[in-house]
Design a protein around this motif. Structure first.
Motif, PDB file in Angstrom:
ATOM      1  N   UNK A 168       0.822  -1.212   0.000  1.00 20.01           N
ATOM      2  CA  UNK A 168       0.000   0.000   0.000  1.00 20.01           C
ATOM      3  C   UNK A 168       0.857   1.264   0.000  1.00 20.01           C
ATOM      4  N   UNK A 169       2.006   1.201   0.656  1.00 17.27           N
ATOM      5  CA  UNK A 169       2.908   2.343   0.649  1.00 17.27           C
ATOM      6  C   UNK A 169       3.376   2.652  -0.768  1.00 17.27           C
ATOM      7  N   UNK A 170       3.710   1.617  -1.511  1.00 13.68           N
ATOM      8  CA  UNK A 170       4.148   1.806  -2.897  1.00 13.68           C
ATOM      9  C   UNK A 170       3.040   2.430  -3.738  1.00 13.68           C
ATOM     10  N   UNK A 171       1.811   2.003  -3.519  1.00 10.56           N
ATOM     11  CA  UNK A 171       0.672   2.542  -4.260  1.00 10.56           C
ATOM     12  C   UNK A 171       0.533   4.046  -4.053  1.00 10.56           C
ATOM     13  N   UNK A 172       0.598   4.487  -2.804  1.00  6.69           N
ATOM     14  CA  UNK A 172       0.412   5.906  -2.517  1.00  6.69           C
ATOM     15  C   UNK A 172       1.593   6.753  -2.970  1.00  6.69           C
ATOM     16  N   UNK A 173       2.783   6.190  -2.944  1.00  6.91           N
ATOM     17  CA  UNK A 173       3.955   6.958  -3.345  1.00  6.91           C
ATOM     18  C   UNK A 173       4.064   7.106  -4.865  1.00  6.91           C
ATOM     19  N   UNK A 174       3.630   6.096  -5.597  1.00  3.82           N
ATOM     20  CA  UNK A 174       3.824   6.089  -7.059  1.00  3.82           C
ATOM     21  C   UNK A 174       2.637   6.689  -7.804  1.00  3.82           C
TER      22      UNK A 174
ATOM     23  N   UNK B   3      -0.375   8.665  -6.613  1.00  2.76           N
ATOM     24  CA  UNK B   3      -1.359   9.437  -5.848  1.00  2.76           C
ATOM     25  C   UNK B   3      -2.366  10.163  -6.745  1.00  2.76           C
ATOM     26  N   UNK B   4      -1.930  10.567  -7.961  1.00  3.47           N
ATOM     27  CA  UNK B   4      -2.831  11.297  -8.864  1.00  3.47           C
ATOM     28  C   UNK B   4      -4.003  10.443  -9.329  1.00  3.47           C
ATOM     29  N   UNK B   5      -3.829   9.119  -9.344  1.00  2.00           N
ATOM     30  CA  UNK B   5      -4.895   8.225  -9.803  1.00  2.00           C
ATOM     31  C   UNK B   5      -6.063   8.167  -8.817  1.00  2.00           C
ATOM     32  N   UNK B   6      -5.798   8.518  -7.569  1.00  3.40           N
ATOM     33  CA  UNK B   6      -6.826   8.427  -6.538  1.00  3.40           C
ATOM     34  C   UNK B   6      -7.719   9.664  -6.535  1.00  3.40           C
ATOM     35  N   UNK B   7      -7.158  10.795  -6.897  1.00  2.00           N
ATOM     36  CA  UNK B   7      -7.873  12.072  -6.804  1.00  2.00           C
ATOM     37  C   UNK B   7      -9.229  12.080  -7.512  1.00  2.00           C
ATOM     38  N   UNK B   8      -9.350  11.577  -8.753  1.00  2.00           N
ATOM     39  CA  UNK B   8     -10.655  11.633  -9.441  1.00  2.00           C
ATOM     40  C   UNK B   8     -11.767  10.860  -8.732  1.00  2.00           C
ATOM     41  N   UNK B   9     -11.415   9.891  -7.889  1.00  2.00           N
ATOM     42  CA  UNK B   9     -12.434   9.115  -7.193  1.00  2.00           C
ATOM     43  C   UNK B   9     -13.223   9.969  -6.210  1.00  2.00           C
ATOM     44  N   UNK B  10     -12.615  11.034  -5.724  1.00  2.00           N
ATOM     45  CA  UNK B  10     -13.253  11.871  -4.713  1.00  2.00           C
ATOM     46  C   UNK B  10     -13.879  13.147  -5.279  1.00  2.00           C
ATOM     47  N   UNK B  11     -13.532  13.473  -6.499  1.00  2.00           N
ATOM     48  CA  UNK B  11     -14.092  14.666  -7.119  1.00  2.00           C
ATOM     49  C   UNK B  11     -14.550  14.323  -8.538  1.00  2.00           C
TER      50      UNK B  11
ATOM     51  N   UNK C  98      -6.047  22.718  -4.017  1.00  2.00           N
ATOM     52  CA  UNK C  98      -6.507  21.504  -3.348  1.00  2.00           C
ATOM     53  C   UNK C  98      -5.885  20.266  -3.977  1.00  2.00           C
ATOM     54  N   UNK C  99      -5.781  20.250  -5.298  1.00  2.00           N
ATOM     55  CA  UNK C  99      -5.190  19.113  -6.002  1.00  2.00           C
ATOM     56  C   UNK C  99      -3.749  18.883  -5.563  1.00  2.00           C
ATOM     57  N   UNK C 100      -2.969  19.933  -5.521  1.00  2.00           N
ATOM     58  CA  UNK C 100      -1.559  19.802  -5.131  1.00  2.00           C
ATOM     59  C   UNK C 100      -1.424  19.317  -3.696  1.00  2.00           C
ATOM     60  N   UNK C 101      -2.268  19.839  -2.809  1.00  2.00           N
ATOM     61  CA  UNK C 101      -2.210  19.427  -1.409  1.00  2.00           C
ATOM     62  C   UNK C 101      -2.581  17.956  -1.235  1.00  2.00           C
ATOM     63  N   UNK C 102      -3.596  17.492  -1.957  1.00  2.00           N
ATOM     64  CA  UNK C 102      -4.004  16.088  -1.852  1.00  2.00           C
ATOM     65  C   UNK C 102      -2.861  15.171  -2.264  1.00  2.00           C
ATOM     66  N   UNK C 103      -2.185  15.486  -3.354  1.00  2.00           N
ATOM     67  CA  UNK C 103      -1.075  14.653  -3.836  1.00  2.00           C
ATOM     68  C   UNK C 103       0.047  14.601  -2.799  1.00  2.00           C
ATOM     69  N   UNK C 104       0.394  15.750  -2.210  1.00  2.00           N
ATOM     70  CA  UNK C 104       1.463  15.787  -1.199  1.00  2.00           C
ATOM     71  C   UNK C 104       1.093  14.951   0.021  1.00  2.00           C
ATOM     72  N   UNK C 105      -0.136  15.092   0.498  1.00  2.00           N
ATOM     73  CA  UNK C 105      -0.553  14.376   1.701  1.00  2.00           C
ATOM     74  C   UNK C 105      -0.668  12.877   1.456  1.00  2.00           C
ATOM     75  N   UNK C 106      -1.092  12.470   0.266  1.00  2.00           N
ATOM     76  CA  UNK C 106      -1.160  11.039  -0.048  1.00  2.00           C
ATOM     77  C   UNK C 106       0.231  10.420  -0.049  1.00  2.00           C
ATOM     78  N   UNK C 107       1.206  11.139  -0.556  1.00  2.00           N
ATOM     79  CA  UNK C 107       2.586  10.627  -0.545  1.00  2.00           C
ATOM     80  C   UNK C 107       3.129  10.557   0.880  1.00  2.00           C
ATOM     81  N   UNK C 108       2.779  11.540   1.699  1.00  2.00           N
ATOM     82  CA  UNK C 108       3.181  11.484   3.108  1.00  2.00           C
ATOM     83  C   UNK C 108       2.541  10.290   3.804  1.00  2.00           C
TER      84      UNK C 108
ATOM     85  N   UNK D  46       1.776   7.558   2.383  1.00  2.00           N
ATOM     86  CA  UNK D  46       2.501   6.386   1.902  1.00  2.00           C
ATOM     87  C   UNK D  46       3.744   6.108   2.723  1.00  2.00           C
ATOM     88  N   UNK D  47       4.390   7.161   3.207  1.00  2.00           N
ATOM     89  CA  UNK D  47       5.607   6.988   3.994  1.00  2.00           C
ATOM     90  C   UNK D  47       5.320   6.369   5.355  1.00  2.00           C
TER      91      UNK D  47
END
Length: 464
Positions: free
Chosen positions: A342-348, A350-358, A367-377, A379-380
């Motif tokens: 799951x960590x690999x999924x979120x790190x590689x 994150x942009x694929x997840x965004x459309x599911x919520x909007x 908002x888009x940029x913040x979501x990508x940053x937080x998803x990668x965090x 993942x860590x």
């Protein structure tokens, strides 16, 4: 002692393969039921996202505040799972332990007792939101949202909460599969209907989501309890018995520190959500999406941690400490594999997840940029979050609750909240700083829990 516990059949449950299969057999129904419950949150978030960023932020914050508060109080019931699992192992290996009916009666009484302070705290949500400086629209609409959810608090605690602790410990976790997926479907359809006014129902918008979730809670409570009454072994354990204060004391001795430890972790996430709201609706919306995704993935780790708790307590009741250690190591291995994936999924991606919520309305670039940053965090910290969960489950199975509580309070409070808040507001890192604090807190907790588990597992256990 009456024979109210089930036996576990396996060709060789003490082999590495036997331990893994047993843990998976317990964890799979738990994970699917928990994922079904989490799907409710995802569905609510997606549907509210279709109304706009503001509705998503208000609904997400209010739901998070309600359910995390409820789960914090519900954690005091965790001692019941340890006592019931320990009793199964003791009975099957010729030792003595608490009777299952006595444990269940005391647990129900405890659940009803904690309902009162939980309801009072939630009833003051408007005051709390106002005191911490939330925007006026969040204070007004968020508190009304919570008032609707409050109508389902009692069955959530006294029925669903008690049974979700007891069924895995009694070897009947598969009963959850009969009702929890149906709950997710019912909630999704009812949410859509009441939010948008489908099938001739009123279009209630934001409040339609809260109303649908409340109705679903009552339906699931009746359905799950009725299903348990059709199961002979569970029906026997559910028969009322005189409350024994010795059992209540054991439940409080285990459950009290569990609740405090859970409160430390949950409050870290909850206060972080409230602080994200102080940073504006863009930060709050991004935080809610990232938190929703990471929580959904974490449900598998939580299920494995619960399964590990059951098996560690079972083998300790049986007096087989070497098997208790093997159960803990097997659970750790399974969690590690899932967390890495799951960590690999979120790190590689994150942009694929965004459309599911909007899906209906693309968010603004901020908002888009913040979501990508937080998803990668997120993942860590997936790996350390999963490990601390299984370590915590094993420690609870050993009856060790006070030291893990102290570790959790110190780590989540000082690192997650104080350091994270310092980064966000004093160093002007923003919502990313809040998430860095949470990630470091989880890492420190994971290491400390692991060291503690090694020490506890080396201790001998008294057999009666």
């Amino acid at each position: 002692m009456s024979s109210t516990f089930s036996s576990t059949s396996s060709s060789d449950p003490t082999s590495p393969r036997g331990h893994a299969l047993t843990l998976v057999r317990i964890a799979l129904p738990l994970a699917l039921s928990q994922l079904s419950e989490m799907a409710m949150g995802v569905t609510d978030t997606v549907l509210l996202g279709g109304l706009g960023v503001t509705e998503l932020a208000i609904g997400g914050l209010s739901s998070t505040f309600f359910f995390t508060t409820m789960v914090t109080f519900q954690a005091i019931l965790g001692g019941a799972g340890v006592l019931l699992s320990h009793g199964r192992g003791a009975q099957e290996y010729g030792h003595t332990s608490h009777d299952g009916r006595s444990v269940m009666s005391a647990t129900l009484m405890l659940a009803i007792a904690v309902f009162i302070p939980c309801a009072l705290l939630l009833a003051f949500s408007k005051t709390i939101f106002g005191a911490i400086g939330e925007p006026a629209e969040v204070v007004t609409h968020g508190s009304r949202f919570i008032d609707i959810l409050l109508l389902s608090l009692l069955p959530d605690l006294a029925v669903i909460g008690v049974l979700r602790v007891a069924l895995p410990a009694l070897g009947a976790e598969t009963l959850l599969l009969w009702i929890m997926p149906a709950m997710a479907i019912c909630n999704g359809l009812t949410n859509a209907a009441l939010i948008h006014g489908w099938a001739g129902l009123p279009a209630m918008g934001l409040y339609g989501s809260a109303t649908a979730t409340t109705l679903t809670g009552w339906v699931v409570s009746f359905g799950l309890f009725g299903l348990c009454l059709t199961h002979e072994r569970i029906r026997t354990v559910l028969k009322p018995a005189p409350v024994q204060w010795a059992v209540v004391k054991e439940l409080l001795k285990l459950g009290g520190p569990m609740m405090m430890g859970a409160a430390a972790e949950i409050l870290m996430f909850q206060i972080t959500s409230l602080r994200a709201g102080e940073l504006g609706t863009h930060s709050l919306a991004a935080h809610q999406v990232a938190l929703n995704v990471s929580s959904l993935l974490f449900m598998v780790c939580l299920a494995i941690g619960q399964a590990t708790n059951v098996r560690v307590a079972y083998w300790r009741g049986a007096g087989r400490m070497e098997q208790s250690r093997r159960a803990a190591m097997t659970g750790t291995s399974i969690v590690l594999m899932w967390s890495l994936a799951t960590s690999s999924l979120l790190l590689i991606w994150p942009e694929k997840i965004l459309p599911l919520y909007f899906s209906n309305r693309a968010p603004d670039p901020e908002t888009t940029a913040l979501v990508v940053i937080l998803l990668r965090t997120a993942g860590l910290y997936q790996i350390v979050d999963g490990l601390q969960c299984v370590f915590s489950g094993a420690l609870r199975g050993c009856g060790d609750a006070i030291t893990p509580m102290l570790i959790a309070v110190a780590s989540y409070g000082l690192i997650g909240l104080v350091f994270g808040g310092w980064l966000a507001f004093h160093q002007h890192v923003g919502v990313e700083g809040l998430w860095i604090g949470m990630a470091l807190a989880l890492a420190v907790t994971s290491v400390a829990f692991g060291i503690r588990l090694v020490r506890v597992m080396r201790r001998p256990v008294a057999i009666s």
